[in-house]
Structure formats: structure tokens, C-alpha cells
Write an enzyme that holds these catalytic residues in place. Structure first.
Site, mmCIF file in Angstrom:
data_model
loop_
_atom_site.group_PDB
_atom_site.id
_atom_site.type_symbol
_atom_site.label_atom_id
_atom_site.label_comp_id
_atom_site.label_asym_id
_atom_site.label_seq_id
_atom_site.Cartn_x
_atom_site.Cartn_y
_atom_site.Cartn_z
ATOM 1 N N ALA A 64 0.851 -1.187 0.000
ATOM 2 C CA ALA A 64 0.000 0.000 0.000
ATOM 3 C C ALA A 64 0.880 1.228 0.000
ATOM 4 C CB ALA A 64 -0.905 0.006 1.218
ATOM 5 N N GLY A 65 0.420 2.271 -0.651
ATOM 6 C CA GLY A 65 1.152 3.536 -0.650
ATOM 7 C C GLY A 65 0.222 4.630 -0.180
ATOM 8 N N THR A 94 -4.079 0.841 -2.447
ATOM 9 C CA THR A 94 -3.595 -0.475 -2.035
ATOM 10 C C THR A 94 -3.491 -1.344 -3.277
ATOM 11 O OG1 THR A 94 -5.856 -1.207 -1.698
ATOM 12 C CG2 THR A 94 -4.702 -0.351 0.223
ATOM 13 N N VAL A 95 -2.559 -2.287 -3.255
ATOM 14 C CA VAL A 95 -2.338 -3.143 -4.410
ATOM 15 C C VAL A 95 -2.481 -4.607 -3.994
ATOM 16 C CG1 VAL A 95 -0.758 -3.725 -6.290
ATOM 17 C CG2 VAL A 95 -0.740 -1.410 -5.350
ATOM 18 N N LYS A 128 -4.636 -2.284 -8.440
ATOM 19 C CA LYS A 128 -4.449 -1.145 -7.540
ATOM 20 C C LYS A 128 -5.778 -0.441 -7.352
ATOM 21 C CE LYS A 128 -1.558 2.915 -6.962
ATOM 22 N NZ LYS A 128 -0.258 3.479 -7.344
ATOM 23 N N ASP A 149 6.649 10.603 -11.214
ATOM 24 C CA ASP A 149 6.743 9.955 -9.897
ATOM 25 C C ASP A 149 7.786 8.825 -9.915
ATOM 26 O OD1 ASP A 149 6.125 9.648 -7.240
ATOM 27 O OD2 ASP A 149 4.231 8.594 -7.576
HETATM 28 P P1 ATP Z 1 3.090 5.943 -3.293
HETATM 29 O O1 ATP Z 1 1.670 5.744 -2.971
HETATM 30 O O2 ATP Z 1 3.745 6.969 -2.430
HETATM 31 O O3 ATP Z 1 3.311 6.187 -4.747
HETATM 32 P P2 ATP Z 1 3.939 3.208 -3.601
HETATM 33 O O4 ATP Z 1 4.418 3.335 -4.998
HETATM 34 O O5 ATP Z 1 4.711 2.276 -2.707
HETATM 35 O O6 ATP Z 1 3.909 4.613 -2.887
HETATM 36 P P3 ATP Z 1 1.580 1.923 -4.586
HETATM 37 O O7 ATP Z 1 1.823 2.405 -5.965
HETATM 38 O O8 ATP Z 1 0.182 1.913 -4.077
HETATM 39 O O9 ATP Z 1 2.429 2.765 -3.541
HETATM 40 O O10 ATP Z 1 2.149 0.452 -4.509
HETATM 41 C C1 ATP Z 1 2.216 -0.259 -3.308
HETATM 42 C C2 ATP Z 1 3.190 -1.426 -3.445
HETATM 43 O O11 ATP Z 1 2.603 -2.426 -4.278
HETATM 44 C C3 ATP Z 1 4.490 -1.046 -4.133
HETATM 45 O O12 ATP Z 1 5.450 -0.631 -3.193
HETATM 46 C C4 ATP Z 1 4.895 -2.316 -4.855
HETATM 47 O O13 ATP Z 1 5.812 -3.046 -4.066
HETATM 48 C C5 ATP Z 1 3.604 -3.089 -5.015
HETATM 49 N N1 ATP Z 1 3.192 -3.097 -6.426
HETATM 50 C C6 ATP Z 1 2.638 -2.088 -7.108
HETATM 51 N N2 ATP Z 1 2.366 -2.433 -8.377
HETATM 52 C C7 ATP Z 1 2.777 -3.726 -8.512
HETATM 53 C C8 ATP Z 1 2.786 -4.681 -9.603
HETATM 54 N N3 ATP Z 1 2.335 -4.350 -10.813
HETATM 55 N N4 ATP Z 1 3.303 -5.903 -9.369
HETATM 56 C C9 ATP Z 1 3.788 -6.218 -8.151
HETATM 57 N N5 ATP Z 1 3.801 -5.382 -7.101
HETATM 58 C C10 ATP Z 1 3.312 -4.150 -7.260
HETATM 59 MG MG MG Z 2 3.527 3.147 -6.862
#
Ligand code: ATP
Ligand code: MG
Length: 335
Positions: free
Chosen positions: A16-17, A21-22, A37, A130
Site C-alpha cells: 500500500a502507498g 492499495t495493491v 491497484k 513519480d
Molecule cells: P506511493 O503511494 O507513495 O506512490 P507506492 O508506490 O509504494 O507509494 P503503490 O503504488 O500503491 O504505492 O504500490 C504499493 C506497493 O505495491 C508497491 O510498493 C509495490 O511493491 C507493489 N506493487 C505495485 N504495483 C505492482 C505490480 N504491478 N506488481 C507487483 N507489485 C506491485
Molecule cells: Mg507506486
């Protein structure tokens, strides 16, 4: 046919960022794993539909350096975005678990990001906005791809915490609110490369401080930067002897993200604008070609910073001897 949320079964949690959430999901019909996501959009239905329309551009983004897009849909208060599942996830997770990334691998990561940026700009006239380790993904074939680029202006506007999440990789010109361009992505790449090579977020260590004025601000700076993050989000007390002065009340503003020091976001932004750019340290530890490359990514004046195409011609990139097999071996080792 358009992808629908009902076609997907959640099978795992990927992280999650700030923005969402992913989940790892299974596309039931095809048996394909995907990453879904969910981004919370606090906006009117019309805005959500606009975001969905803008995201459709991603159907036309097809490159080996860009995470593939499978579709987007509305799902009550969220916008769902389905993309290629990358089974080694993002570089921030990799270095936090396995330590600093070997510098030769960092070179190949640079190349992948530059090729991705070049593709986005040449084919779609978009910049990423980003670039950071959590938006650079890896799979066990040794592929390195970028994700989460700014295709949808409405999405950028609507995500609540965009500023906090991205600010620490922001270029000086962007922090100052001026016009910015792909050169700003190059700054973010430079910061990310140092973070991967050092295994820690590059801003502020004890050597960075100047002792010119010994006022209370400096004292406060010292106090805030000696509480270090343990990587789990908890702040660990330094082993330095305690001072007799009563502690000041905690800062009210947001803490800087990016996995580093307990420094307020405002201090960090000010530091980025006013102080010399970070470098690969200690000097001499890394190949001069890598030092030079990073230095040229981190020119504070955007006009002096190199473009993606220029950087792709640097010796660090061109003379790399890392093969696809090496990348695959490395990716397999960072399970
Ligand atoms: P922010 O919200 O500040 O951009 P972030 O990039 O960590 O931070 P998200 O883009 O929501 O937040 O992603 C959360 C996490 O999910 C990531 O840190 C990554 O490890 C995982 N993730 C994202 N996309 C994928 C994907 N396509 N395949 C595998 N893991 C992924
Ligand atoms: Mg991200």
C-alpha cells in the site's frame, strides 16, 4: 472485452502507498495473475468517469520498459487499475530486504528507467512525474519496468496525498513551483539511484550539516535527524548521551517519506532547494562512470541536467557488461 472487477479473484497483498492499495489477483477466465491497484477517489462521479477515460491512454502504452496495463474500472469509491504482475515487486522492497543493490545492477536499472522515460515521451508526450524505487518493478525473468506514471491529470489532482508521497524525490525546480519537464524525472532518477546503491535514502547524514551558525534551529535539526527510522516505520533513539534540556514538543507537520530520517517534510524540501545535491558516497567507492552519471542527473539547474537520450549514451550505460542472464540471476536471488 473490458476488464471487470468480478472477473478477478484477490489472492494476495502486494502493498500500500499513499494513494492506494495493491493486491495480487487472478483473472479467472485466463488464469493470468495481475496486480490490482485501488485508488480512493474522493470526488464526484463525473470526475471518476473522467479519470477512467484518461486512463484508457494506457492501453496504447506498450513497451518492455513499462508495466503493461490490462484495464481500469470504477468500483464504488475507488478507481481500480489492473496491470502486469511483477513477481519481485518494487526496488524499495528489494533493497530494504536484501540491502544495497550492486552498482552494476543499478546501472541496468538506470538504463531501463531511461528507456521507459524515452518511450513515454517520444510516443505519448508524457513525463512520468513519480520516479522512485517503489515505482520501478522487477520480475524473476530480470525485467525492470516503470509504473504509476502520470497519464491522467484528473487522477493526479484527485489523489489526496500526492504531495507527501512524492515530494522527497522532487527536483528543486518542481519544489519551487516553476515549470518542470522530463528533466525533473531525471532528478528523481538520480535520487533513486543513490538510494539503491547506498541502501538508504540519500538526504541528510551527519556529514551534510554545516556548523556555521549554532542557533536553536540547528540544534533542532540535530535533534530531529538523530532519531533514525528502523525501516519498520518506528523511530529508533540514537545511542548518543541524552541532553539535559527538556525535549521540544514534536513537530506538527508531516514527516518526510522515502524511508529515511525523522526530518520534517518542510526541512527536507528546503534542504533540496538550498543545499548541494547528494552524491554517491563515500567518494571512490563506486566506479567513476557511475559517479559522473549520478552527478549529471542531479544538476540543480534543470538546463544543465542531461536528457534521457543523452544519459543513455554515457559510458556507465554503454559499457555495462551486465547481461540479461546476470539480471535474471540477480532477480531470482532477491526473492
Ligand atoms: P506511493 O503511494 O507513495 O506512490 P507506492 O508506490 O509504494 O507509494 P503503490 O503504488 O500503491 O504505492 O504500490 C504499493 C506497493 O505495491 C508497491 O510498493 C509495490 O511493491 C507493489 N506493487 C505495485 N504495483 C505492482 C505490480 N504491478 N506488481 C507487483 N507489485 C506491485
Ligand atoms: Mg507506486
Amino acid at each position: 472485452p473490458e476488464l471487470r472487477d468480478d472477473d478477478l479473484k484477490v489472492v494476495g497483498d502486494l502493498g500500500a502507498g499513499n494513494g492506494g492499495t495493491v493486491n495480487k489477483v487472478l483473472h479467472k477466465e485466463t488464469g493470468l495473475y495481475m496486480a490490482k491497484k485501488l485508488v480512493l477517489i474522493d470526488a464526484k462521479p463525473a470526475v471518476r468517469k473522467q479519470i477512467l477515460r484518461e486512463l484508457q491512454i494506457m492501453h496504447h502504452c506498450s513497451s518492455e520498459w513499462i508495466v503493461s496495463f490490462y484495464g481500469a474500472f470504477l468500483c464504488d469509491v475507488h478507481v481500480g487499475i489492473c496491470m502486469e504482475y511483477m513477481d519481485r515487486r518494487s526496488l524499495d522492497g528489494i533493497y530494504k530486504k536484501h540491502g544495497a543493490v550492486p552498482i552494476d545492477i543499478v546501472g541496468k536499472i538506470s538504463e531501463a528507467v531511461l528507456r521507459g522515460l524515452t518511450y513515454l515521451y517520444d510516443e505519448h508526450r508524457i513525463m512520468h512525474r513519480d520516479i522512485k524505487p517503489s515505482n520501478i518493478l522487477v520480475n524473476s525473468k530480470g525485467d525492470i519496468k516503470i509504473c504509476d506514471f502520470g497519464v491522467s491529470g484528473e487522477l493526479i489532482n484527485s489523489v489526496a496525498n500526492t504531495f507527501v508521497g512524492t515530494s522527497t524525490y522532487m527536483s528543486p525546480e518542481r519544489i519551487q513551483g516553476g515549470n518542470y519537464s522530463v528533466k525533473s524525472d531525471i532528478w528523481s532518477l538520480g535520487i533513486s539511484l543513490i538510494e539503491l546503491a547506498l541502501g538508504r535514502f540519500p538526504f541528510m547524514n551527519d556529514d551534510d550539516q554545516d556548523d556555521s551558525d549554532n542557533d536553536s534551529d540547528l540544534e533542532e535539526m540535530r535533534r530531529t535527524i538523530t532519531g533514525r527510522d528502523d525501516g519498520q516505520g518506528r523511530v529508533v533513539e540514537d545511542k548518543k548521551p541524552k541532553q539535559d534540556k527538556p525535549p521540544k514538543p514534536p513537530r506538527q507537520h508531516q514527516q518526510a517519506g522515502g524511508g529515511g530520517m525523522n526530518m520534517s517534510i518542510l526541512d527536507l524540501l528546503q534542504h533540496i532547494v538550498n543545499e548541494p545535491a547528494p552524491r554517491l558516497v563515500p567518494a571512490g567507492k563506486y566506479p567513476v562512470e557511475a559517479e559522473q552519471f549520478v552527478e549529471d542527473c542531479l544538476r540543480k539547474e534543470p538546463g544543465e541536467r542531461k536528457s534521457p537520450k543523452e544519459l543513455l549514451l554515457y559510458p556507465w550505460i554503454v559499457d555495462s557488461r551486465v547481461t540479461k542472464d546476470d539480471l535474471e540471476r540477480w532477480a531470482i536471488s532477491v526473492d
